[in-house]
Design a protein around this motif. Structure first.
Motif, PDB file in Angstrom:
ATOM      1  N   ASN A  34       0.814  -1.218   0.000  1.00 35.00           N
ATOM      2  CA  ASN A  34       0.000   0.000   0.000  1.00 35.00           C
ATOM      3  C   ASN A  34       0.848   1.268   0.000  1.00 35.00           C
ATOM      4  O   ASN A  34       0.442   2.294  -0.527  1.00 35.00           O
ATOM      5  CB  ASN A  34      -1.033  -0.014   1.146  1.00 35.00           C
ATOM      6  CG  ASN A  34      -0.426  -0.031   2.527  1.00 35.00           C
ATOM      7  OD1 ASN A  34       0.789  -0.201   2.688  1.00 35.00           O
ATOM      8  ND2 ASN A  34      -1.254   0.132   3.550  1.00 35.00           N
ATOM      9  N   LYS A  35       2.060   1.208   0.574  1.00 37.89           N
ATOM     10  CA  LYS A  35       2.917   2.407   0.563  1.00 37.89           C
ATOM     11  C   LYS A  35       3.368   2.739  -0.855  1.00 37.89           C
ATOM     12  O   LYS A  35       3.523   3.910  -1.196  1.00 37.89           O
ATOM     13  CB  LYS A  35       4.132   2.208   1.482  1.00 37.89           C
ATOM     14  CG  LYS A  35       3.796   1.872   2.928  1.00 37.89           C
ATOM     15  CD  LYS A  35       2.766   2.797   3.550  1.00 37.89           C
ATOM     16  CE  LYS A  35       2.490   2.492   5.004  1.00 37.89           C
ATOM     17  NZ  LYS A  35       1.939   1.157   5.264  1.00 37.89           N
ATOM     18  N   LYS A  43       0.349   4.342  -2.665  1.00 41.19           N
ATOM     19  CA  LYS A  43       0.208   5.744  -2.264  1.00 41.19           C
ATOM     20  C   LYS A  43       1.335   6.590  -2.864  1.00 41.19           C
ATOM     21  O   LYS A  43       1.104   7.696  -3.363  1.00 41.19           O
ATOM     22  CB  LYS A  43       0.271   5.881  -0.736  1.00 41.19           C
ATOM     23  CG  LYS A  43      -0.865   5.202   0.039  1.00 41.19           C
ATOM     24  CD  LYS A  43      -0.610   5.318   1.555  1.00 41.19           C
ATOM     25  CE  LYS A  43      -1.470   4.374   2.372  1.00 41.19           C
ATOM     26  NZ  LYS A  43      -1.224   4.498   3.823  1.00 41.19           N
ATOM     27  N   ASN A  90       8.038   0.230   5.683  1.00 35.99           N
ATOM     28  CA  ASN A  90       7.760   0.059   4.254  1.00 35.99           C
ATOM     29  C   ASN A  90       7.644   1.423   3.586  1.00 35.99           C
ATOM     30  O   ASN A  90       8.100   1.611   2.461  1.00 35.99           O
ATOM     31  CB  ASN A  90       6.455  -0.727   4.072  1.00 35.99           C
ATOM     32  CG  ASN A  90       6.570  -2.140   4.615  1.00 35.99           C
ATOM     33  OD1 ASN A  90       7.574  -2.821   4.387  1.00 35.99           O
ATOM     34  ND2 ASN A  90       5.555  -2.591   5.338  1.00 35.99           N
ATOM     35  N   GLY A 128      -3.459   0.525   9.895  1.00 39.37           N
ATOM     36  CA  GLY A 128      -2.420   1.142  10.732  1.00 39.37           C
ATOM     37  C   GLY A 128      -2.752   2.594  10.994  1.00 39.37           C
ATOM     38  O   GLY A 128      -3.468   2.927  11.936  1.00 39.37           O
ATOM     39  N   THR A 129      -2.251   3.506  10.125  1.00 37.52           N
ATOM     40  CA  THR A 129      -2.610   4.924  10.249  1.00 37.52           C
ATOM     41  C   THR A 129      -4.051   5.158   9.810  1.00 37.52           C
ATOM     42  O   THR A 129      -4.606   6.223  10.058  1.00 37.52           O
ATOM     43  CB  THR A 129      -1.715   5.826   9.368  1.00 37.52           C
ATOM     44  OG1 THR A 129      -2.012   5.549   7.995  1.00 37.52           O
ATOM     45  CG2 THR A 129      -0.244   5.589   9.629  1.00 37.52           C
ATOM     46  N   GLY A 130      -4.616   4.195   9.091  1.00 38.87           N
ATOM     47  CA  GLY A 130      -6.017   4.288   8.699  1.00 38.87           C
ATOM     48  C   GLY A 130      -6.254   4.880   7.319  1.00 38.87           C
ATOM     49  O   GLY A 130      -7.396   4.970   6.873  1.00 38.87           O
ATOM     50  N   THR A 168      -5.433   3.680   4.349  1.00 39.79           N
ATOM     51  CA  THR A 168      -5.926   2.641   3.443  1.00 39.79           C
ATOM     52  C   THR A 168      -7.423   2.430   3.667  1.00 39.79           C
ATOM     53  O   THR A 168      -8.213   2.417   2.719  1.00 39.79           O
ATOM     54  CB  THR A 168      -5.147   1.333   3.697  1.00 39.79           C
ATOM     55  OG1 THR A 168      -3.766   1.586   3.418  1.00 39.79           O
ATOM     56  CG2 THR A 168      -5.657   0.193   2.832  1.00 39.79           C
ATOM     57  N   TYR A 175       2.026  -6.982   9.972  1.00 44.06           N
ATOM     58  CA  TYR A 175       0.856  -6.480   9.236  1.00 44.06           C
ATOM     59  C   TYR A 175      -0.045  -7.598   8.717  1.00 44.06           C
ATOM     60  O   TYR A 175      -1.054  -7.928   9.324  1.00 44.06           O
ATOM     61  CB  TYR A 175       1.301  -5.581   8.062  1.00 44.06           C
ATOM     62  CG  TYR A 175       1.936  -4.288   8.487  1.00 44.06           C
ATOM     63  CD1 TYR A 175       1.162  -3.234   8.959  1.00 44.06           C
ATOM     64  CD2 TYR A 175       3.308  -4.098   8.398  1.00 44.06           C
ATOM     65  CE1 TYR A 175       1.735  -2.030   9.348  1.00 44.06           C
ATOM     66  CE2 TYR A 175       3.897  -2.896   8.789  1.00 44.06           C
ATOM     67  CZ  TYR A 175       3.106  -1.863   9.254  1.00 44.06           C
ATOM     68  OH  TYR A 175       3.672  -0.688   9.631  1.00 44.06           O
ATOM     69  N   THR A 185      -1.752  -5.955   1.826  1.00 48.54           N
ATOM     70  CA  THR A 185      -1.201  -4.597   1.740  1.00 48.54           C
ATOM     71  C   THR A 185       0.324  -4.565   1.643  1.00 48.54           C
ATOM     72  O   THR A 185       0.926  -3.499   1.758  1.00 48.54           O
ATOM     73  CB  THR A 185      -1.678  -3.777   2.952  1.00 48.54           C
ATOM     74  OG1 THR A 185      -1.553  -4.596   4.127  1.00 48.54           O
ATOM     75  CG2 THR A 185      -3.119  -3.341   2.789  1.00 48.54           C
ATOM     76  N   GLY A 186       0.953  -5.732   1.440  1.00 54.24           N
ATOM     77  CA  GLY A 186       2.391  -5.737   1.150  1.00 54.24           C
ATOM     78  C   GLY A 186       3.263  -6.002   2.360  1.00 54.24           C
ATOM     79  O   GLY A 186       2.901  -6.778   3.248  1.00 54.24           O
TER      80      GLY A 186
HETATM   81  C1  LIG Z   1       1.508   0.685   6.484  1.00 57.68           C
HETATM   82  C2  LIG Z   1       0.976  -0.670   6.250  1.00 57.68           C
HETATM   83  C3  LIG Z   1      -0.367  -0.998   6.564  1.00 57.68           C
HETATM   84  C4  LIG Z   1      -1.313  -0.009   7.191  1.00 57.68           C
HETATM   85  O1  LIG Z   1      -1.744   0.942   6.253  1.00 57.68           O
HETATM   86  P1  LIG Z   1      -2.411   2.308   6.741  1.00 57.68           P
HETATM   87  O2  LIG Z   1      -2.825   2.983   5.505  1.00 57.68           O
HETATM   88  O3  LIG Z   1      -1.339   3.045   7.501  1.00 57.68           O
HETATM   89  O4  LIG Z   1      -3.533   1.945   7.635  1.00 57.68           O
HETATM   90  C5  LIG Z   1      -0.811  -2.273   6.285  1.00 57.68           C
HETATM   91  N1  LIG Z   1       0.017  -3.201   5.749  1.00 57.68           N
HETATM   92  C6  LIG Z   1       1.298  -2.934   5.437  1.00 57.68           C
HETATM   93  C7  LIG Z   1       2.147  -4.015   4.884  1.00 57.68           C
HETATM   94  C8  LIG Z   1       1.825  -1.658   5.676  1.00 57.68           C
HETATM   95  O5  LIG Z   1       3.103  -1.392   5.374  1.00 57.68           O
END
Ligand SMILES: *Cc1c(COP(=O)(O)O)cnc(C)c1O
Length: 329
Positions: free
Chosen positions: A53-54, A57, A82, A191-193, A195, A286, A313-314
């Motif tokens: 997801n990083k 973004k 990440n 995480g930070t929300g 996504t 994660y 999300t990787g």
């Molecule tokens: C950062 C991350 C998340 C959380 O994503 P947010 O957009 O911060 O909620 C989930 N999975 C992985 C692998 C991440 O690196």
């Protein structure tokens, strides 16, 4: 800061203004639980810098950097994150300097940390309480040297990050239309929300009825859910839509254990199972943790006979950091 408003993926391909990528694959699992059908959206295969997801973004942030002719980038986060790995990688690919403000903490030589250093990012380490003032200082210094720096919040937070997962949501909708398989639930690690905020915005803009369930990997309620709702409404406001209330945010904090990075034997067992039986790598911080949380949630809530999508999300480099524990588990 430029911000591309909501649109269908096909339109932005047609506009041809930015580098776009094909939708990430959606893969059916063999997993059998309560007669549900499980699918995984492989955002870990997003084609830049080990995916995730990083990366999804970051390409939008770097499009803003390109459009605004910025010539340097400043962000913050752990050197092992990440997020910092992807930003440092893309900065290297754009040929611009990357400055990472990182709070004092673990100095473990993780795979991400080694890559961040390899990409030549400048690391500015400081106590966590000084992060905000040090960011300002780094930006001011760059400006006084004649640079035009672009700042990216930790984790790729903000409307551009949210937009990335509105686009992912559109990919999911396209898949549903093409295959006739509709998902009742979407699960993912939260995480930070950002996504989750993007997915909720996508759902809201289309008026869909799905349940989007964020499995928290660290934050507790009510803060976790509040931050997501703020991100959702910040995005909707910018587009001129009505704000929504918090009943659309399902942020589950039952599986955080002792917080960020903590895991148990069941998580290791889950990681082993989905690698052995489905061929999909995950990690204990994660996606492995969230997948385990999803299974437990489905059992607890007695969810049956549904199509369920898990977004991967990787975080693939974290799999290699945890290799030893996983192989012993
Ligand atoms: C950062 C991350 C998340 C959380 O994503 P947010 O957009 O911060 O909620 C989930 N999975 C992985 C692998 C991440 O690196």
């Amino acid at each position: 800061m430029s911000f591309r408003p909501f649109q269908e993926q096909s339109e932005c391909v047609e506009r041809g203004t930015m580098k776009t990528f094909a939708a990430t694959p959606i893969q059916k699992l063999k997993l059998d639980l309560n007669n549900n059908h499980f699918y995984v959206k492989r955002d870990d295969l997003f084609p830049i810098s080990f995916g995730g997801n990083k990366a999804r973004k970051a390409i939008l942030f770097f499009e803003a950097i390109r459009q605004g002719s910025f010539d340097s980038v400043v962000t913050y986060g752990s050197e092992s994150s990440n997020h910092c790995r992807v930003i440092a990688n893309l900065a290297a690919s754009y040929g611009i300097p990357c400055h990472i403000v990182t709070p004092d903490g673990s100095t473990k030589r993780t795979v991400n940390r080694k890559m961040v250093e390899w990409f030549g990012a400048r690391i500015v380490q400081c106590p966590v309480s000084d992060v905000a003032s040090i960011i300002d200082k780094v930006i001011e210094e760059l400006k006084s040297e004649g640079f035009k720096p672009y700042f990216i919040e930790g984790g790729g937070h903000g409307n551009i990050g949210t937009q990335a997962y509105v686009e992912a949501y559109n990919e999911i909708r396209n898949y549903e239309r093409e295959t006739g398989t509709y998902f009742k639930y979407i699960f993912h690690a939260s995480g930070t929300g950002t996504t989750q905020a993007g997915l909720i915005c996508g759902k809201t803009l289309h008026g869909d009825k799905k349940e989007i369930v964020g499995i928290s990997i660290a934050r507790k309620q009510p803060r976790g859910g509040t931050v997501i709702l703020e991100s959702v409404n910040c995005y909707l406001r910018e587009l001129g839509y009505e704000e929504i209330s918090d009943d659309v945010v399902t942020f589950v904090d039952d599986f955080v254990l002792n917080g960020y990075g903590t895991y148990n034997d069941q998580i290791i067992h889950t990681i082993k199972n989905i690698l052995f039986f489905e061929g999909i790598p995950s990690d204990p911080t994660y996606t492995g943790k969230a997948f385990w949380g999803m299974i437990e949630y489905i059992k607890k809530m007695e969810i049956v006979n549904q199509n369920i999508l898990f977004i991967h999300t990787g975080g693939t480099p974290l799999f290699f950091d945890a290799m030893e524990e996983i192989t012993n588990g």
